[in-house]
Design a protein around this motif. Structure first.
Motif, PDB file in Angstrom:
ATOM      1  N   VAL A 124      65.292 -29.201  29.035  1.00  0.00           N
ATOM      2  CA  VAL A 124      65.870 -29.723  27.855  1.00  0.00           C
ATOM      3  C   VAL A 124      64.842 -30.062  26.966  1.00  0.00           C
ATOM      4  CG1 VAL A 124      67.019 -31.842  26.784  1.00  0.00           C
ATOM      5  CG2 VAL A 124      67.875 -30.814  28.933  1.00  0.00           C
ATOM      6  N   GLU A 125      63.574 -30.608  27.374  1.00  0.00           N
ATOM      7  CA  GLU A 125      62.375 -31.039  26.495  1.00  0.00           C
ATOM      8  C   GLU A 125      61.976 -29.745  25.843  1.00  0.00           C
ATOM      9  OE1 GLU A 125      63.254 -34.273  29.595  1.00  0.00           O
ATOM     10  OE2 GLU A 125      63.053 -32.066  29.796  1.00  0.00           O
ATOM     11  N   VAL A 126      61.656 -28.762  26.718  1.00  0.00           N
ATOM     12  CA  VAL A 126      61.147 -27.609  26.205  1.00  0.00           C
ATOM     13  C   VAL A 126      62.112 -26.906  25.136  1.00  0.00           C
ATOM     14  CG1 VAL A 126      60.597 -25.362  26.788  1.00  0.00           C
ATOM     15  CG2 VAL A 126      59.828 -27.247  28.120  1.00  0.00           C
ATOM     16  N   ILE A 127      63.308 -26.812  25.571  1.00  0.00           N
ATOM     17  CA  ILE A 127      64.056 -26.196  24.425  1.00  0.00           C
ATOM     18  C   ILE A 127      64.118 -26.910  23.016  1.00  0.00           C
ATOM     19  CG2 ILE A 127      66.503 -25.612  23.854  1.00  0.00           C
ATOM     20  CD1 ILE A 127      67.244 -25.307  26.713  1.00  0.00           C
ATOM     21  N   LYS A 128      64.001 -28.064  23.218  1.00  0.00           N
ATOM     22  CA  LYS A 128      64.227 -29.083  21.617  1.00  0.00           C
ATOM     23  C   LYS A 128      62.923 -28.945  21.184  1.00  0.00           C
ATOM     24  CE  LYS A 128      67.365 -32.802  23.105  1.00  0.00           C
ATOM     25  NZ  LYS A 128      67.574 -34.351  23.410  1.00  0.00           N
TER      26      LYS A 128
ATOM     27  N   PRO B  68      71.134 -29.099  18.623  1.00  0.00           N
ATOM     28  CA  PRO B  68      72.850 -29.821  18.532  1.00  0.00           C
ATOM     29  C   PRO B  68      73.411 -29.110  19.700  1.00  0.00           C
ATOM     30  CG  PRO B  68      72.149 -29.125  16.478  1.00  0.00           C
ATOM     31  CD  PRO B  68      70.803 -28.559  17.224  1.00  0.00           C
ATOM     32  N   TYR B  69      73.073 -27.886  20.342  1.00  0.00           N
ATOM     33  CA  TYR B  69      73.550 -27.120  21.343  1.00  0.00           C
ATOM     34  C   TYR B  69      73.097 -27.192  22.785  1.00  0.00           C
ATOM     35  CZ  TYR B  69      74.654 -25.029  16.888  1.00  0.00           C
ATOM     36  OH  TYR B  69      74.936 -25.093  15.641  1.00  0.00           O
ATOM     37  N   VAL B  70      72.116 -28.189  22.694  1.00  0.00           N
ATOM     38  CA  VAL B  70      71.402 -28.229  24.156  1.00  0.00           C
ATOM     39  C   VAL B  70      72.288 -28.495  25.344  1.00  0.00           C
ATOM     40  CG1 VAL B  70      69.720 -29.474  25.391  1.00  0.00           C
ATOM     41  CG2 VAL B  70      69.088 -28.664  23.325  1.00  0.00           C
TER      42      VAL B  70
ATOM     43  N   TYR C 217      74.673 -16.629  20.456  1.00  0.00           N
ATOM     44  CA  TYR C 217      75.203 -16.542  19.304  1.00  0.00           C
ATOM     45  C   TYR C 217      76.778 -17.169  19.220  1.00  0.00           C
ATOM     46  CZ  TYR C 217      77.211 -14.334  15.140  1.00  0.00           C
ATOM     47  OH  TYR C 217      77.948 -14.269  14.045  1.00  0.00           O
ATOM     48  N   GLN C 218      77.222 -16.926  20.524  1.00  0.00           N
ATOM     49  CA  GLN C 218      78.662 -17.049  20.549  1.00  0.00           C
ATOM     50  C   GLN C 218      78.873 -18.620  20.820  1.00  0.00           C
ATOM     51  OE1 GLN C 218      80.977 -14.856  20.487  1.00  0.00           O
ATOM     52  NE2 GLN C 218      79.656 -13.115  20.287  1.00  0.00           N
ATOM     53  N   LEU C 219      77.722 -19.328  21.312  1.00  0.00           N
ATOM     54  CA  LEU C 219      77.859 -20.684  21.388  1.00  0.00           C
ATOM     55  C   LEU C 219      77.643 -21.435  20.234  1.00  0.00           C
ATOM     56  CD1 LEU C 219      77.979 -22.886  23.934  1.00  0.00           C
ATOM     57  CD2 LEU C 219      75.395 -22.761  23.797  1.00  0.00           C
ATOM     58  N   MET C 220      76.750 -20.843  19.404  1.00  0.00           N
ATOM     59  CA  MET C 220      76.531 -21.448  17.912  1.00  0.00           C
ATOM     60  C   MET C 220      77.376 -21.185  16.835  1.00  0.00           C
ATOM     61  SD  MET C 220      72.377 -20.501  17.711  1.00  0.00           S
ATOM     62  CE  MET C 220      72.228 -21.125  16.040  1.00  0.00           C
ATOM     63  N   GLY C 221      78.393 -19.987  17.194  1.00  0.00           N
ATOM     64  CA  GLY C 221      79.333 -19.496  16.146  1.00  0.00           C
ATOM     65  C   GLY C 221      78.647 -18.754  14.994  1.00  0.00           C
ATOM     66  N   SER C 222      79.749 -17.943  14.483  1.00  0.00           N
ATOM     67  CA  SER C 222      79.312 -17.097  13.417  1.00  0.00           C
ATOM     68  C   SER C 222      78.716 -17.806  12.203  1.00  0.00           C
ATOM     69  CB  SER C 222      80.456 -15.985  12.897  1.00  0.00           C
ATOM     70  OG  SER C 222      81.716 -17.090  12.462  1.00  0.00           O
ATOM     71  N   ALA C 223      79.272 -19.025  11.984  1.00  0.00           N
ATOM     72  CA  ALA C 223      78.578 -19.620  10.712  1.00  0.00           C
ATOM     73  C   ALA C 223      77.277 -19.806  10.851  1.00  0.00           C
ATOM     74  CB  ALA C 223      79.478 -21.206  10.682  1.00  0.00           C
ATOM     75  N   MET C 224      76.457 -19.787  11.926  1.00  0.00           N
ATOM     76  CA  MET C 224      75.062 -20.167  12.003  1.00  0.00           C
ATOM     77  C   MET C 224      74.631 -18.795  12.409  1.00  0.00           C
ATOM     78  SD  MET C 224      75.231 -23.435  11.907  1.00  0.00           S
ATOM     79  CE  MET C 224      73.625 -23.779  12.342  1.00  0.00           C
ATOM     80  N   GLN C 225      74.762 -17.702  11.828  1.00  0.00           N
ATOM     81  CA  GLN C 225      74.236 -16.647  11.819  1.00  0.00           C
ATOM     82  C   GLN C 225      72.737 -16.431  11.445  1.00  0.00           C
ATOM     83  OE1 GLN C 225      75.251 -13.196  12.608  1.00  0.00           O
ATOM     84  NE2 GLN C 225      73.037 -12.658  12.548  1.00  0.00           N
TER      85      GLN C 225
END
Length: 303
Positions: free
Chosen positions: A205-209, A217-219, A238-246
């Protein structure tokens, strides 16, 4: 000289000879025991080297027949239990380098990567409660800041900043401000990037952030999802983030992955009373696995 005096002289002489012989025997015994200890230590080193080579060959085979398009902690090579030996046991630790923040980015010619790496290191050091001077010193040492041609630290023994990519993480100990605290950073950084990306199936988690703050927000979703089933393709993010976050997804795409090619293998052998450590950096290209670096060293993270 009367008989009693003569006998006394003989007795003294005998006692002196016995004392000398005893001292000699004790000396020889001590030397023998030291030699025996050396022989045992050399034998353990030899056995350790054989065990280590055997383990690496087995790992190479495991990698060779790994046909998955992703790497995760559920893979067989990541779950090797302690291996019993004739007079001890061997523990194998394997981790892809792209499970951590790649410090090689600090000396990258890619300004975006350099900035991202510097920000990641700054975030990690801040969370570890290390000071601003630590951050500045690390950037100078690795070469991401201009050391102006002067000695690295005027208050220490004279030497210049490294100003190049680290060969091992142990080099962080040469930074004066890191002398006692660099081990705090080791679990979160690696010496080199794996295509300058981190493996979202393996990174903490620390490395991703720190390295991909856009995913903060998706960790929690990333962690819970990969615990159920590893990400098989990066498009799953991408599916996790949603198309709005392209746009955000396109921005982070050069820095995320689900596959690894550089692996750090640490072998700990407990043989008799000895603890022996082997550290290997191996690279996987397709089905081929080749060693890059090898160190017989201490119980620290080298890569």
């Amino acid at each position: 000289m009367n008989k009693n005096m003569k006998k006394g002289s003989i007795l003294v002489t005998v006692l002196i000879i016995i004392a000398a012989c005893t001292t000699l025997v004790l000396f020889i015994h001590e030397k023998t025991m030291n030699a025996y200890g050396t022989v045992i230590s050399l034998q353990n080193d030899y056995q350790g080297a054989v065990y280590a080579m055997t383990a690496v060959e087995a790992l190479e085979m495991a990698f060779k027949y790994d046909e998955e398009t992703y790497d995760s902690s559920s893979d067989i090579w990541a779950q090797i239990p302690p291996i019993p030996l004739d007079n001890g046991f061997m523990t194998v630790y394997i981790k892809p380098l792209n499970a951590k923040v790649p410090l090689a980015g600090l000396v990258s010619s890619d300004e975006k990567l350099k900035e991202r790496t510097e920000n990641a290191v700054t975030t990690l050091l801040s969370e570890l409660e290390l000071t601003e001077s630590n951050i500045y010193d690390l950037k100078i040492w690795a070469g991401s800041s201009d050391p102006t041609g002067e000695r690295f630290d005027l208050n220490s023994a004279p030497y210049s900043a490294k100003s190049s990519q680290l060969q091992t993480l142990a080099e962080l100990a040469y930074i004066p401000s890191f002398k006692d605290e660099y081990k705090k950073l080791m679990p979160y950084v690696s010496i080199a990037g794996d295509n300058n990306k981190i493996n979202l199936n393996m990174a903490s988690v620390e490395v991703i952030k720190a390295f991909v703050p856009e995913l903060e927000p998706y960790v929690e979703d990333i962690i819970s999802t990969r615990e159920t089933e590893p990400f098989k393709d990066i498009s799953a993010i991408y599916q996790l983030m949603g198309s709005a976050m392209q746009d955000e997804y396109s921005k982070i795409l050069p820095y995320i992955d689900v596959k690894s090619s550089l692996f750090y293998i640490k072998l700990e052998l407990n043989i008799g009373y000895d603890n022996i450590y082997y550290h290997l950096l191996v690279q996987r290209k397709g089905t081929n696995v080749s060693p890059v670096k090898y160190i017989e060293g201490n119980n620290i993270e080298y890569f």
